[in-house]
Write a protein that holds these residues in place. Structure first.
Motif, short mmCIF file in Angstrom:
data_model
loop_
_atom_site.label_atom_id
_atom_site.label_comp_id
_atom_site.label_asym_id
_atom_site.label_seq_id
_atom_site.Cartn_x
_atom_site.Cartn_y
_atom_site.Cartn_z
N ALA A 389 0.83 -1.20 0.00
CA ALA A 389 0.00 0.00 0.00
C ALA A 389 0.87 1.26 0.00
CB ALA A 389 -0.93 0.00 1.21
N GLN A 390 1.98 1.21 0.73
CA GLN A 390 2.90 2.36 0.73
C GLN A 390 3.54 2.54 -0.64
OE1 GLN A 390 5.70 1.99 3.96
NE2 GLN A 390 4.10 1.53 5.46
N ARG A 391 3.85 1.44 -1.32
CA ARG A 391 4.35 1.55 -2.69
C ARG A 391 3.32 2.20 -3.59
NH1 ARG A 391 3.79 -3.75 -5.83
NH2 ARG A 391 1.66 -3.02 -5.41
N ASP A 392 2.05 1.79 -3.48
CA ASP A 392 1.00 2.39 -4.29
C ASP A 392 0.85 3.88 -3.98
OD1 ASP A 392 0.66 -0.14 -5.23
OD2 ASP A 392 -1.19 -0.55 -4.12
N GLN A 393 0.94 4.24 -2.68
CA GLN A 393 0.87 5.65 -2.31
C GLN A 393 2.00 6.45 -2.98
OE1 GLN A 393 0.56 6.25 1.99
NE2 GLN A 393 -0.38 4.23 2.18
N ALA A 394 3.21 5.85 -3.00
CA ALA A 394 4.34 6.54 -3.63
C ALA A 394 4.12 6.72 -5.12
CB ALA A 394 5.63 5.76 -3.37
N ILE A 395 3.51 5.71 -5.76
CA ILE A 395 3.23 5.82 -7.20
C ILE A 395 2.20 6.91 -7.46
CG2 ILE A 395 2.24 4.61 -9.18
CD1 ILE A 395 3.49 2.05 -8.11
N PHE A 396 1.13 6.92 -6.67
CA PHE A 396 0.10 7.95 -6.84
C PHE A 396 0.68 9.34 -6.56
CE2 PHE A 396 -2.99 4.43 -5.44
CZ PHE A 396 -3.10 3.96 -6.73
N ALA A 397 1.53 9.44 -5.52
CA ALA A 397 2.14 10.73 -5.21
C ALA A 397 3.05 11.20 -6.33
CB ALA A 397 2.93 10.63 -3.90
N TYR A 398 3.75 10.25 -6.96
CA TYR A 398 4.61 10.61 -8.09
C TYR A 398 3.78 11.18 -9.24
CZ TYR A 398 7.55 10.00 -12.21
OH TYR A 398 8.23 10.21 -13.39
N GLU A 399 2.69 10.52 -9.56
CA GLU A 399 1.84 11.01 -10.65
C GLU A 399 1.26 12.38 -10.31
OE1 GLU A 399 -1.09 8.09 -11.51
OE2 GLU A 399 0.32 6.70 -12.46
N SER A 400 0.85 12.58 -9.06
CA SER A 400 0.31 13.88 -8.67
C SER A 400 1.39 14.96 -8.73
CB SER A 400 -0.27 13.80 -7.25
OG SER A 400 -1.36 12.90 -7.19
N THR A 401 2.61 14.60 -8.33
CA THR A 401 3.71 15.57 -8.40
C THR A 401 3.98 16.00 -9.82
OG1 THR A 401 4.71 14.63 -6.40
CG2 THR A 401 6.13 15.96 -7.81
N VAL A 402 3.98 15.04 -10.74
CA VAL A 402 4.23 15.37 -12.15
C VAL A 402 3.11 16.24 -12.70
CG1 VAL A 402 4.53 14.42 -14.45
CG2 VAL A 402 5.64 13.32 -12.51
N ARG A 403 1.87 15.88 -12.39
CA ARG A 403 0.74 16.68 -12.89
C ARG A 403 0.79 18.10 -12.32
NH1 ARG A 403 -2.23 11.71 -11.97
NH2 ARG A 403 -2.79 10.75 -13.96
N ASN A 404 1.14 18.20 -11.04
CA ASN A 404 1.26 19.53 -10.43
C ASN A 404 2.38 20.33 -11.10
OD1 ASN A 404 0.74 21.49 -8.13
ND2 ASN A 404 2.89 21.01 -7.77
N ALA A 405 3.47 19.64 -11.47
CA ALA A 405 4.56 20.33 -12.16
C ALA A 405 4.10 20.85 -13.52
CB ALA A 405 5.75 19.37 -12.34
N PHE A 406 3.32 20.05 -14.24
CA PHE A 406 2.79 20.51 -15.52
C PHE A 406 1.89 21.74 -15.32
CE2 PHE A 406 3.11 15.91 -17.21
CZ PHE A 406 4.43 16.13 -17.57
N ALA A 407 1.04 21.68 -14.28
CA ALA A 407 0.13 22.80 -14.03
C ALA A 407 0.90 24.06 -13.66
CB ALA A 407 -0.86 22.42 -12.92
N GLU A 408 1.91 23.94 -12.78
CA GLU A 408 2.67 25.11 -12.39
C GLU A 408 3.43 25.70 -13.57
OE1 GLU A 408 5.18 24.03 -9.16
OE2 GLU A 408 3.56 24.04 -7.67
N ALA A 409 4.00 24.84 -14.41
CA ALA A 409 4.71 25.35 -15.59
C ALA A 409 3.74 26.03 -16.55
CB ALA A 409 5.44 24.20 -16.28
N GLU A 410 2.58 25.43 -16.76
CA GLU A 410 1.58 26.05 -17.63
C GLU A 410 1.15 27.41 -17.07
OE1 GLU A 410 0.45 25.43 -20.49
OE2 GLU A 410 0.41 23.28 -20.91
N ASN A 411 0.93 27.47 -15.76
CA ASN A 411 0.53 28.74 -15.15
C ASN A 411 1.63 29.78 -15.28
OD1 ASN A 411 -1.93 27.65 -14.38
ND2 ASN A 411 -1.23 27.10 -12.34
N GLY A 412 2.89 29.35 -15.10
CA GLY A 412 4.00 30.29 -15.22
C GLY A 412 4.14 30.84 -16.63
N ILE A 413 4.06 29.95 -17.62
CA ILE A 413 4.15 30.39 -19.01
C ILE A 413 2.97 31.27 -19.37
CG2 ILE A 413 4.17 29.58 -21.41
CD1 ILE A 413 5.65 27.11 -20.46
#
Length: 499
Positions: A389-413
């Protein structure tokens, strides 16, 4: 099939004499039975749930573009990250503040201490894969009873050297070491993310400070103009050329302009204290560098969204967290598998201290043992489920981190793209306001209009000037936010010879 790993046990030394071959045969049969049992137990490894299916999709391009890629052309390959991106603003005061913050900021020092902590944990985990060696010296003196009831005193001097080694057949210890190493790399990335965030926070605070300085200069200059207008309105009222209303309006406008100055001074005071805290110092004044009017947002090359996966330290941290969680899962699962341990002891012993020093008796033993759990009440399986379950949490957190990075970059641009449009509109607005004020002032001085028209034009021009300073500040801070969203700056490629 791989031979099983075992851990605890010690074989006894077979007795001397005719019984030795039989004892060796019994030991062989016993060892064979233990190996067979180990293989049977190897099939009882904990069941591991499959990882969740990936749902992350990397966008092909940004919604908006800035820099060389604004016409739809992507940058030529990934560029190396420039860690000291704040140098692009060409402000020595800003560089000094960021440098001080990266050296003295309290949060960053905590993050670096955590890196040292996790580095030590890697060494501790790796030590489990190495043999252990210990020494034991145990002199003893005892008074006991003999078989005939007569007490007697005995001395015993013992010195032993003990060695043990667990054979990592299933890779459990290696998985634990890899989990610790991945956690260490995640903490390193976390420290990099903290440094990037602190540098961006300091840069934004400094640029906002320069914006407030410019607004304060504008407010002071406006107050002088309002004071002159008030003096003129009062003079015309006293000679009966205008009514008391115009004089009161001029007085109110002067007081409004005067009210802005202490408000801006308070904001400057608080911003200076915030910068002092960020740089690890006590509250105090902050040295200034380049004026706001001379600060130019550095160009930002456009790139592909996939480059974020290699640039942002928080994504690297999330990725290493997934690796650590997966390695921890493997180590937890392997607890149900047998372990194999080798032990050896060599020492000297004597009942007399003189003999112990000069001619002691040498004693030794060597053993190999297998340890395998038979019944754990589901403890290891539950721990394995928790690790999965902790591994799955890490995978979900990774995907959320990447999506948040895309959103922040889009907002910055997008912020830079729209702010540039606002700057163009504001320039036209200010030109119109300045021309309106010129006409209103001429009409008032020639007696064709009341002072209220000029007062209204002054307000319009002042608001346009304030908006202009705020837009310039926001454009500068938006560049900082984009640097943070994209993981840093860019190192320019060396031009080819002859170009």
């Amino acid at each position: 099939m791989i031979a099983p790993r075992t851990s605890r046990a010690a074989s006894t030394v077979p007795p001397a004499g005719p019984q030795r071959p039989r004892a060796e045969g019994d030991a062989l049969r016993t060892g064979t039975a233990a190996v067979v049992m180990a293989f049977l137990l190897a099939g009882c490894a904990a069941k591991v749930a499959a990882p969740p299916q990936a749902t992350l999709a990397v966008p092909a391009q940004w919604r908006n573009a800035v820099g060389p890629g604004a016409n739809g052309a992507a940058a030529d390959g990934a560029q190396q990250v420039e860690q000291q991106w704040w140098l692009a603003f060409n402000d020595s005061a800003l560089t000094a503040l960021v440098t001080a913050a990266l050296e003295h900021n309290g949060d960053l020092r905590v993050a670096r201490a955590r890196v040292a902590d996790f580095h030590a944990r890697v060494a501790a985990a790796h030590a489990g894969q190495l043999p252990s060696l210990s020494v034991n010296a145990a002199p003893a003196r005892a008074r006991t009873l003999a078989y005939n009831g007569v007490p007697y005193i005995t001395n015993l001097f013992v010195a032993e050297l003990q060695a043990s080694y667990e054979v990592d057949l299933w890779g459990r210890l290696a998985s634990a070491t890899e989990a610790a190493a991945a956690s260490y790399r995640a903490e390193q990335a976390n420290a990099d993310a903290a440094a990037l965030s602190i540098a961006a926070t300091v840069a934004n605070a400094y640029l906002n400070l320069r914006g407030l300085d410019a607004q304060l200069e504008l407010a002071i200059a406006t107050l002088k103009l309002r004071e002159e207008s008030r003096r003129l309105a009062k003079q015309q009222f006293e000679v009966g050329y205008t009514s008391q209303l115009e004089w009161l309006q001029a007085q109110a406008e002067y007081e409004t302009a005067a009210e802005q100055i202490p408000q801006l001074q308070r904001q400057i005071f608080e911003t200076e204290n915030a910068l002092s805290f960020l740089t690890g110092g006590n509250p105090g004044p902050i040295a200034r560098g380049t004026p706001l009017a001379e600060l130019v947002p550095p160009p930002v090359p456009a790139g592909l969204p996939s480059e974020l996966l290699r640039r942002r330290p928080d994504i690297a941290r999330a990725e290493q967290s997934v690796i650590a969680a997966n390695a921890s899962l493997q180590a937890t699962r392997d607890q149900l598998l047998p372990s194999f341990r080798l032990t050896a002891t060599d020492g000297i012993q004597s009942t007399d201290f003189s003999n112990f020093l000069h001619s002691p008796i040498n004693l030794w033993r060597f053993g190999a043992g297998i340890t395998a759990p038979l019944f754990e009440g589901g403890r290891v399986q539950a721990q394995t489920d928790s690790a999965a379950a902790q591994r799955d949490q890490a995978i979900f957190a990774y995907e959320s981190t990447v999506r948040n990075a895309f959103a922040e970059a889009e907002n910055g641009i997008g912020a830079i793209y729209r702010l540039r449009e606002q700057v163009v509109t504001n320039d036209a607005r200010r030109e119109t306001a300045a021309e309106t004020l010129r006409i209103a002032r001429n009409r008032y001085r020639n007696g064709y209009a009341s002072y209220l028209e000029e007062l209204d034009a002054q307000r319009t021009l002042y608001n346009a000037d304030v908006a202009r300073l705020q837009l310039r500040t926001r454009l500068l801070t938006a560049s900082v936010d984009l640097y943070r969203a994209l993981g840093g700056g860019w190192q320019q490629a060396n031009p080819s010879p002859g170009r």
